[in-house]
Enzyme design. Structure first.
Site, mmCIF file in Angstrom:
data_model
loop_
_atom_site.group_PDB
_atom_site.id
_atom_site.type_symbol
_atom_site.label_atom_id
_atom_site.label_comp_id
_atom_site.label_asym_id
_atom_site.label_seq_id
_atom_site.Cartn_x
_atom_site.Cartn_y
_atom_site.Cartn_z
ATOM 1 C CB SER A 50 -0.877 0.021 1.258
ATOM 2 O OG SER A 50 -1.475 1.293 1.425
ATOM 3 C CE1 TYR A 107 -3.962 -2.283 5.066
ATOM 4 C CE2 TYR A 107 -3.286 -0.043 4.516
ATOM 5 C CZ TYR A 107 -3.782 -1.281 4.134
ATOM 6 O OH TYR A 107 -4.085 -1.514 2.806
HETATM 7 P P1 NAD Z 1 -11.647 -6.022 0.271
HETATM 8 O O1 NAD Z 1 -12.048 -5.873 1.704
HETATM 9 O O2 NAD Z 1 -12.611 -5.731 -0.815
HETATM 10 O O3 NAD Z 1 -11.077 -7.489 0.024
HETATM 11 C C1 NAD Z 1 -10.293 -8.146 0.948
HETATM 12 C C2 NAD Z 1 -10.678 -9.609 0.921
HETATM 13 O O4 NAD Z 1 -9.813 -10.329 1.814
HETATM 14 C C3 NAD Z 1 -12.121 -9.877 1.381
HETATM 15 O O5 NAD Z 1 -12.791 -10.658 0.398
HETATM 16 C C4 NAD Z 1 -11.950 -10.644 2.689
HETATM 17 O O6 NAD Z 1 -12.970 -11.603 2.919
HETATM 18 C C5 NAD Z 1 -10.591 -11.301 2.457
HETATM 19 N N1 NAD Z 1 -9.958 -11.696 3.718
HETATM 20 C C6 NAD Z 1 -9.851 -10.965 4.861
HETATM 21 N N2 NAD Z 1 -9.244 -11.681 5.801
HETATM 22 C C7 NAD Z 1 -8.957 -12.896 5.252
HETATM 23 C C8 NAD Z 1 -8.357 -14.076 5.744
HETATM 24 N N3 NAD Z 1 -7.931 -14.174 7.008
HETATM 25 N N4 NAD Z 1 -8.221 -15.139 4.908
HETATM 26 C C9 NAD Z 1 -8.672 -15.054 3.623
HETATM 27 N N5 NAD Z 1 -9.267 -13.973 3.114
HETATM 28 C C10 NAD Z 1 -9.408 -12.906 3.929
HETATM 29 O O7 NAD Z 1 -10.321 -5.125 0.132
HETATM 30 P P2 NAD Z 1 -9.550 -4.514 -1.116
HETATM 31 O O8 NAD Z 1 -9.649 -3.036 -0.983
HETATM 32 O O9 NAD Z 1 -9.908 -5.177 -2.383
HETATM 33 O O10 NAD Z 1 -8.059 -4.882 -0.679
HETATM 34 C C11 NAD Z 1 -7.294 -5.922 -1.269
HETATM 35 C C12 NAD Z 1 -5.843 -5.731 -0.858
HETATM 36 O O11 NAD Z 1 -5.352 -4.490 -1.358
HETATM 37 C C13 NAD Z 1 -5.617 -5.691 0.651
HETATM 38 O O12 NAD Z 1 -4.431 -6.374 0.976
HETATM 39 C C14 NAD Z 1 -5.464 -4.219 0.938
HETATM 40 O O13 NAD Z 1 -4.722 -3.970 2.106
HETATM 41 C C15 NAD Z 1 -4.768 -3.742 -0.314
HETATM 42 N N6 NAD Z 1 -4.939 -2.313 -0.572
HETATM 43 C C16 NAD Z 1 -6.168 -1.756 -0.750
HETATM 44 C C17 NAD Z 1 -6.287 -0.381 -0.987
HETATM 45 C C18 NAD Z 1 -7.615 0.298 -1.170
HETATM 46 O O14 NAD Z 1 -7.645 1.546 -1.183
HETATM 47 N N7 NAD Z 1 -8.715 -0.408 -1.325
HETATM 48 C C19 NAD Z 1 -5.131 0.408 -1.050
HETATM 49 C C20 NAD Z 1 -3.887 -0.186 -0.873
HETATM 50 C C21 NAD Z 1 -3.800 -1.551 -0.636
#
Ligand code: NAD
Length: 253
Positions: free
Chosen positions: A144, A159
């Site tokens: 991130s 985080y």
């Molecule tokens: P999201 O919440 O839509 O998806 C995350 C998924 O991970 C969910 O489907 C959840 O059920 C699953 N999950 C959570 N804990 C779990 C576990 N213990 N075992 C298996 N699955 C699990 O989130 P997103 O925004 O699509 O994020 C995806 C990745 O991208 C994450 O690692 C997040 O930190 C990273 N990220 C997101 C953003 C943003 O702005 N959305 C920015 C930077 C990084």
């Protein structure tokens, strides 16, 4: 072996509007078979069905808690028996937390690290062994912008620290696995429009963040998914140990 004979495993690809699901679609469009692993078993299955239906590849949706080694082991054992060999792993499962540092309990700290760091270890440790043995692999971590600029978006210290741990993880692993034909990279998205904040990012905060994004908009899941699919191509074999920003210019360094 072309990628059309290989499976890409994407963790956390169950959520409907998430980066993982978009990545599953982008990889399937490039010819990969897909394994969707998610804590939400119904979401994983629905996601896999959608991918298979839309792209005509094999897709497996499995309930899996990446923090639990036995759950990871069971999911991978099933894939070993049912799916083409793993050629790509996207460590996408992640959770965030905005709790200010002076209020962060040890339990909250561990919760964030359990999914983002230990979870990535649990699955990478097993999948990477097979990749190295077969002489081909593509591993991508979802870090991130918070790791690079020290929070400042939504996630707090826990985080940001966990996402920074993923960068060190990816870089050191790239060094070790390079000789075995396995690349390891990280992508560092800025603010992407998904449900990860669980509605806790209020409009005023969002507007303030938007002002600091030169591209003038939040990121789309496809912006990140396309990059991940690019890094997983066979032709991307000389890109390893790298961190790719997808942040609309919100952090330029
Ligand atoms: P999201 O919440 O839509 O998806 C995350 C998924 O991970 C969910 O489907 C959840 O059920 C699953 N999950 C959570 N804990 C779990 C576990 N213990 N075992 C298996 N699955 C699990 O989130 P997103 O925004 O699509 O994020 C995806 C990745 O991208 C994450 O690692 C997040 O930190 C990273 N990220 C997101 C953003 C943003 O702005 N959305 C920015 C930077 C990084």
């Amino acid at each position: 072996m072309p990628i059309t004979d290989r499976t890409a495993i994407v963790t956390g690809a169950g959520s409907t509007r998430g980066i993982g699901r978009a990545t599953a679609h982008a990889l399937a469009a490039a010819g990969w078979h897909l394994a969707v692993l998610d804590l939400d078993e119904a979401g994983a299955k629905e996601s896999a069905d959608q991918v298979a239906h839309r792209h005509g590849v094999q897709a497996f949706g499995l309930g899996c808690d990446v923090t639990d080694e036995s759950s990871v082991k069971a999911a991978l054992a099933y894939l070993d028996s049912a799916a083409p060999p793993a050629g790509a792993l996207v460590n996408n499962a992640g959770i965030t937390s905005p709790v200010p540092f002076l209020q962060v309990t040890g339990a909250e700290w561990d919760r964030i690290f359990a999914v983002n760091v230990r979870g990535a270890y649990n699955i990478t440790r097993r999948v990477a062994a097979g990749m190295a043995g077969r002489g081909f692999g593509r591993i991508v971590f979802l870090s991130s912008v918070s790791a690079e600029r020290g929070g400042g978006v939504f996630g707090g210290v826990a985080y940001s620290a966990a996402k920074a741990a993923q960068l060190g993880f990816a870089r050191a692993l790239a060094r070790e696995l390079g000789p075995a034909g396995v690349t390891v990279n990280a992508v560092a998205p800025g603010l992407i429009d998904t449900d990860i904040t669980g509605g806790a990012l209020d409009e005023e905060h969002r507007a303030r963040l938007l002002e600091a994004i030169p591209a003038g908009r939040t990121g789309r899941v496809e912006d990140v998914a396309d990059l991940i699919a690019y890094l997983c191509r066979e032709e991307s074999g000389y890109i390893t140990g790298a961190t790719y920003d997808v942040n609309g210019g919100s952090h330029i360094h």
